[in-house]
Design an enzyme around this catalytic site. Structure first.
Site, short mmCIF file in Angstrom:
data_model
loop_
_atom_site.label_atom_id
_atom_site.label_comp_id
_atom_site.label_asym_id
_atom_site.label_seq_id
_atom_site.Cartn_x
_atom_site.Cartn_y
_atom_site.Cartn_z
N GLN A 173 0.81 -1.22 0.00
CA GLN A 173 0.00 0.00 0.00
C GLN A 173 0.85 1.27 0.00
O GLN A 173 0.56 2.22 -0.73
CB GLN A 173 -0.89 -0.04 1.23
CG GLN A 173 -1.80 1.14 1.45
CD GLN A 173 -2.63 0.91 2.70
OE1 GLN A 173 -3.09 -0.20 2.96
NE2 GLN A 173 -2.80 1.93 3.50
N LEU A 210 -1.68 4.85 12.84
CA LEU A 210 -2.36 3.96 11.90
C LEU A 210 -1.90 4.34 10.50
O LEU A 210 -1.74 5.52 10.18
CB LEU A 210 -3.88 4.12 12.00
CG LEU A 210 -4.53 3.83 13.35
CD1 LEU A 210 -6.04 4.09 13.27
CD2 LEU A 210 -4.26 2.41 13.80
N GLU A 211 -1.73 3.36 9.64
CA GLU A 211 -1.17 3.59 8.31
C GLU A 211 -1.97 4.58 7.48
O GLU A 211 -1.46 5.16 6.52
CB GLU A 211 -1.09 2.26 7.56
CG GLU A 211 -2.43 1.64 7.29
CD GLU A 211 -2.37 0.13 7.09
OE1 GLU A 211 -2.77 -0.32 6.00
OE2 GLU A 211 -1.93 -0.58 7.99
N SER A 212 -3.23 4.80 7.84
CA SER A 212 -4.10 5.73 7.11
C SER A 212 -3.70 7.19 7.29
O SER A 212 -4.19 8.06 6.59
CB SER A 212 -5.54 5.56 7.58
OG SER A 212 -5.61 5.72 8.99
#
Length: 520
Positions: free
Chosen positions: A105, A325-327
Site C-alpha cells: 500500500q 495507523l497507516e491511514s
C-alpha cells in the site's frame, strides 16, 4: 474551470479501456456516488468497459466503494493493495475474471508522487524477500496476471538490491472532499482522513488525465481558508455534488458525520467502554507487554486494530506511547473491525503517503500485526491462501523496516473456542485450521530478511509465545492451564525449539480485572 456533472455524465466521459485511480481507505473516503453511476451506466449500456483500476488501500467495507464497479466486463485489470473487505472484487480475482496485481500500500501511495514528478517508477527496498519480489511472484496475484507483463523488477545500485515499481499512467482519478468553492478549490473539513488526494490528482495531471472530485457542499469564492484547501482548483476538472450524502458520502461506515473522527471536536474518552474478556484481549494484553516505555508504534488491521488501542486506554498506558495507523492517524483510541483506520480523538491526521515516508525511512519502534500462517523460518502470510485472496495492504511497508514486530494471532483457526476459569486457559473446542505450518502459502513477511537485518520478532497467541532466532522459532511461554504436547505441539506442523527456561504467561492476562491489579 471545473464543470459540475452528475454521475451519469461522468460515466459517459470515461473511455473504454481507460485506467482509473481510486482514493479511499476501507469504508472511508470513497466516491460512492460516482462509482455507483459508472456501474449503472455499464449495466445499462455496456460502457465504460475493460477498465484498469489502480488503488492503494482497500476500497470497501464489504458493500461500498470498489464493490460498485466489481463487474465482469467493466474491469479488465486491478492493481491494488487489499481486497479483504471487498467480496465481489475478491471473487473476480479468485475466478480469474480479471488480471490482479498486489503491491504494498505504501509503495502505491508513493507511486502517485513518483508519477506526479514524471518519473518512470519508484525505487524501494520494501518487498524484497516477499511475494512482491520478482524472484518469487512479482506481485502477480492470480493466474491471469501471470500471463502478463512484469510491473516490478529487481535492480542493483552500488551493490544493494532494490525493487523498481513501474509507473502506471492514469487517465482518470476520483477524489473526495467536503466542500468546494466557486473556483474549484477543495477542502476536506468533515473527512475522517486526508489520504493521498493531492498526490493522486497531480499524478493524473502529469499524464494529461482528468481529475474528478465528489463533494458535499459548494461555497462562495474566497470563503475557504487557504490552509484548509487540500486540492487547488486548477487540478480539478469535474465536480459531482453527492445528491444523497447520508448514503453516498458517509464519513465512516457507522455514521454520516461525527466531528470527533475528523478532529473538529473532542469526545469524552472516559465514556469508552472496557473491552470484555476474550481470546483477542488475552493476545492483546500479552502483546503490549513488549511495548517500550516510550515508543512510536503502529497497529494493523485484525486483532491489533481491534484491541491494542482500547487496552492501552483502559490500562492508562498510552501517555508515553505514540500510536499510529497507516491511514495517517496519530494518537487517539483506534476503532477496529470495518472502521479500522480512524481513531476516537486523534492528535493529528496526516496525509496517507507522508506517514509511509516515516515507516519506510525510520521504521516504527514497534509494530503490532496480525498473522494467518507462520512457518518454521518465521515467515508470515496474511495475503493469500490457495485461491483465496486478501492482499497485503500496508503490512509489508510497516513490518519490513520496523525495529520490533509483534505478530498477534490465535493459535489455530476455524472454530476455536476457549474458556477462562480462575486465570487458567481451557481449550473448549480446538480450531480446525493449523496456523503454524511447515511452509507458508505466500511470504508476506520474510523471517530471513528480518533476522539478517537484526529485527526483534515475536509471535503472540492466546496459549504460546515464540521468538525468531537464527535457528528458527523458539517457544518461550505457554498459558496457564495449557498442556505443552497436547495443546501446542500437537497442533503444529513442525516442532519449534523449546526454551530451556520455558515460562508461564502472566496470569493477569487472563483476569477480568485490569492488569495493574493483581488477581486475588
Amino acid at each position: 474551470m471545473a464543470v459540475f456533472l452528475n454521475p451519469e455524465e461522468i460515466a459517459r466521459n470515461i473511455r473504454d479501456g481507460s485506467t482509473i485511480a481510486l482514493t479511499g481507505f476501507g469504508g472511508m473516503g470513497q466516491c460512492d456516488s460516482i462509482l455507483r453511476g459508472i456501474r449503472e451506466s455499464f449495466l445499462r449500456t455496456g460502457h465504460p468497459r475493460d477498465l484498469t483500476v489502480f488503488h492503494a488501500a482497500g476500497q470497501s467495507d464489504k458493500s461500498n466503494g470498489i464493490e460498485y464497479i466489481a463487474e465482469e466486463g467493466l474491469l479488465r485489470r486491478v492493481i491494488g493493495g487489499h481486497w479483504g473487505l471487498a467480496p465481489k472484487m475478491k471473487r473476480l480475482i479468485e475466478e480469474n475474471k480479471i488480471e490482479a496485481y498486489c503491491f504494498p500500500q505504501g509503495q502505491l501511495t508513493h507511486l502517485f508522487r513518483t508519477m506526479a514528478s514524471g518519473m518512470p517508477g519508484q525505487l524501494s527496498r520494501i518487498g524484497l524477500g516477499t511475494f512482491v519480489d520478482p524472484r518469487k511472484e512479482g506481485g502477480k496475484f492470480n493466474e491471469k496476471a501471470k500471463e502478463k507483463e512484469d510491473l516490478v523488477t529487481l535492480v542493483t545500485i552500488e551493490d544493494e538490491e532494490f525493487l523498481f515499481y513501474k509507473s502506471i499512467p492514469i487517465d482518470y482519478v476520483f477524489i473526495r472532499g467536503t466542500t468546494i468553492d466557486e473556483d474549484g478549490n477543495m477542502a476536506s473539513e468533515e473527512e475522517a482522513l486526508k489520504l493521498e488526494v493531492l498526490s493522486a490528482a497531480q499524478a493524473v495531471r502529469a499524464h494529461g488525465g482528468t481529475v474528478v472530485a465528489q463533494i458535499k457542499y459548494v461555497a462562495s469564492k474566497g470563503t475557504l481558508h487557504p490552509k484548509d484547501v487540500t486540492v487547488p482548483g486548477y487540478l480539478i476538472d469535474f465536480i459531482n455534488v453527492a445528491k444523497f450524502p447520508e448514503k453516498d458520502h458517509r464519513q465512516i461506515p457507522s455514521t454520516a458525520y461525527n466531528p470527533v473522527f475528523s478532529g473538529n471536536t473532542k469526545g469524552p474518552s472516559q465514556n469508552l467502554e472496557m473491552l470484555p474478556m476474550s481470546i483477542r484481549k488475552i493476545i492483546g494484553r500479552r502483546a503490549i507487554r513488549e511495548m517500550p516505555e516510550s515508543a512510536v508504534a503502529n497497529i494493523g488491521i485484525g486483532i491489533p486494530g481491534d484491541v491494542i488501542g482500547p487496552i492501552l486506554h483502559e490500562e492508562s498506558l498510552q501517555s508515553n506511547i505514540v500510536l499510529t495507523l497507516e491511514s495517517g492517524i496519530i494518537g487517539g483510541v483506534p476503532l477496529g473491525e470495518n472502521q479500522f483506520g480512524i481513531a476516537h480523538n486523534p492528535d493529528a491526521i496526516l496525509d496517507h503517503e507522508y506517514l509511509f515516508d516515516y515507516y519506510h525511512g525510520t521504521g516504527v519502534d514497534i509494530a503490532f500485526m496480525g498473522a494467518a500462517e507462520v512457518d518454521t523460518s518465521g515467515n508470515v502470510n496474511v495475503s493469500k491462501f490457495g485461491n483465496r485472496i486478501t492482499g497485503c495492504g500496508g503490512f509489508i511497508d510497516i513490518t519490513q523496516p520496523a525495529k520490533k514486530v509483534i505478530f498477534c494471532t490465535t493459535f489455530t483457526g476455524g472454530g476455536l473456542n476457549v474458556a477462562i476459569r480462575d486465570c487458567q486457559l481451557e481449550i473448549v473446542q480446538e480450531g480446525t485450521i493449523k496456523k503454524f505450518v511447515k511452509g507458508v502459502s505466500q511470504i508476506t513477511f520474510s523471517g530471513e530478511y528480518a533476522y539478517n537485518h537484526h529485527k526483534e520478532i515475536i509471535y503472540v497467541t492466546e496459549r504460546a509465545v515464540f521468538v525468531l532466532t537464527k535457528e528458527g522459532l523458539v517457544l518461550k511461554e505457554i498459558a496457564p492451564g495449557i498442556d505443552l504436547r497436547k495443546d501446542i505441539l500437537g497442533h503444529m506442523e513442525f516442532t519449534p525449539i523449546i526454551d530451556e527456561n520455558l515460562k508461564l504467561m502472566d496470569i493477569r492476562f487472563f483476569s477480568e480485572k485490569t492488569m495493574v491489579k493483581t488477581p486475588s
